[in-house]
Design an enzyme around this catalytic site. Structure first.
Site, PDB file in Angstrom:
ATOM      1  N   GLU A  32       0.803  -1.214   0.000  1.00  0.00           N
ATOM      2  CA  GLU A  32       0.000   0.000   0.000  1.00  0.00           C
ATOM      3  C   GLU A  32       0.839   1.268   0.000  1.00  0.00           C
ATOM      4  OE1 GLU A  32      -3.970  -1.072   2.527  1.00  0.00           O
ATOM      5  OE2 GLU A  32      -2.094  -0.950   3.668  1.00  0.00           O
ATOM      6  N   TYR A  64     -22.115  23.012   1.376  1.00  0.00           N
ATOM      7  CA  TYR A  64     -21.620  21.633   1.306  1.00  0.00           C
ATOM      8  C   TYR A  64     -20.707  21.403   0.104  1.00  0.00           C
ATOM      9  CZ  TYR A  64     -25.946  21.270  -1.489  1.00  0.00           C
ATOM     10  OH  TYR A  64     -26.961  21.470  -2.398  1.00  0.00           O
ATOM     11  N   GLU A  84      -8.346   6.095  10.766  1.00  0.00           N
ATOM     12  CA  GLU A  84      -8.662   6.870  11.966  1.00  0.00           C
ATOM     13  C   GLU A  84      -8.103   8.290  11.875  1.00  0.00           C
ATOM     14  OE1 GLU A  84      -8.338   2.549  13.476  1.00  0.00           O
ATOM     15  OE2 GLU A  84      -7.530   3.788  11.864  1.00  0.00           O
ATOM     16  N   LYS A 109     -12.362   2.132   3.569  1.00  0.00           N
ATOM     17  CA  LYS A 109     -11.467   1.660   2.509  1.00  0.00           C
ATOM     18  C   LYS A 109     -12.094   0.430   1.862  1.00  0.00           C
ATOM     19  CE  LYS A 109      -7.103   0.959   3.153  1.00  0.00           C
ATOM     20  NZ  LYS A 109      -5.828   0.535   3.785  1.00  0.00           N
TER      21      LYS A 109
END
Length: 315
Positions: A32, A64, A84, A109
């Site tokens: 990754e 927005y 997180e 993810k």
């Protein structure tokens, strides 16, 4: 939009932004690292839409579209180990920039683990959880600018959220002209540091990148120069830790104090133009003009962004 009650947010209206898709470097596995992956972000913004419901004016609500742009821009320009961290940063952006009292953020993810569609987190935060200030920095370099400005931004990201970075403008030197042209930029950051702490931190970045302040050549070439230009809408004065030889444009004041806004915002095009590019509608705290208006006045051009050539710093 819906109306609901939340344990932390209390009774409030909610603006919902669902399933923002963006690509960012995220993860700790070897396969990754250094690779862009898709993440999906959904946001609930606690607010009061009562006024907007009557006026039908976007200025009376949380825009927005702007929230989405800022979140995507930040996510795609930053790398993360954990979802997180990304979720917490998104919450900080919503609370600091858009002044909502409560936010809920979901980050997922897709295909992160086998046999699962996605893995992610759901967090809730209030304005009591963060004490961020929105700060604007000016950066400049004419010694290996490509390397030093990229390194300076990387160092900034270790202790602050770098939200936006301007184009890299190639500008003629001021006050001392017998030196190479200078690449000037601006950055918008979120920080929980005090002005003195932030100034100490950016001085450490200058030292790390071998910035030399020659008392006999104060306006000469520099590897990197970082200044606090604006501290949101505040007017303030702060102490400097240690001895400084003054800014690149002004002589030292001798009292180890600095003022924000930096006077150079109203004096020099190479400071005003990058700031105006990233936040054209931000009002200067002392004269009330927008940064775009200031840039137009200083440059004498409606198309102030085209005052200086732009170099591709990150290619």
């Amino acid at each position: 939009m819906s109306r609901s009650k939340f344990p932390r947010g209390g009774g409030c209206d909610v603006i919902e932004i669902d399933t923002l898709r963006c690509r960012t470097e995220i993860g700790i596995s070897q396969h990754e690292i250094g690779k862009k992956q898709e993440v999906v972000i959904s946001i609930r913004l606690g607010c009061d839409v009562g006024t907007a419901g009557k006026s039908d004016d976007v200025r009376d609500s949380v825009n927005y579209r702007d929230v989405s742009k800022d979140v995507i821009n930040y996510a795609e320009s930053t790398s993360f180990n954990l979802v997180e961290k990304l979720a917490s940063d998104v919450a900080r952006i919503c609370i600091a920039l858009y002044k909502v009292p409560w936010v809920q953020v979901r980050v997922h993810k897709p295909k992160a683990v086998r046999f699962s569609d996605s893995v992610g987190v759901l967090i809730e935060r209030t304005s009591e959880d963060f004490s961020d200030s929105v700060v604007y920095l000016s950066l400049g370099s004419n010694i290996e600018p490509r390397k030093n400005l990229k390194d300076a931004i990387a160092f900034l990201k270790t202790k602050a959220l770098v939200l936006k970075v301007s184009s890299s403008f190639l500008t003629p030197p001021q006050l001392q002209t017998n030196q190479p042209d200078i690449v000037n930029m601006a950055a918008q950051i979120l920080t929980e540091m005090t002005p003195t702490q932030l100034k100490t931190f950016i001085s450490e970045i200058e030292e790390e990148l071998l910035r030399v302040r020659d008392p006999n050549n104060k306006h000469g070439p520099r590897t990197v120069d970082l200044d606090i230009s604006l501290w949101g809408s505040e007017v303030l004065e702060y102490s400097i830790v240690g001895t400084e030889e003054g800014t690149n444009h002004s002589p030292p004041n001798g009292n180890k104090k600095k003022k924000v806004p930096d006077p150079d915002v109203l004096r020099f095009a190479h400071v005003a133009v990058p700031l105006a590019e990233i936040s054209p509608h931000l009002k200067h705290p002392t004269n009330g003009s927008t940064l775009a208006s200031i840039a137009r006045d200083i440059t004498g051009r409606e198309d102030y962004i085209n005052t200086f050539p732009i170099v591709d710093l990150f290619r």
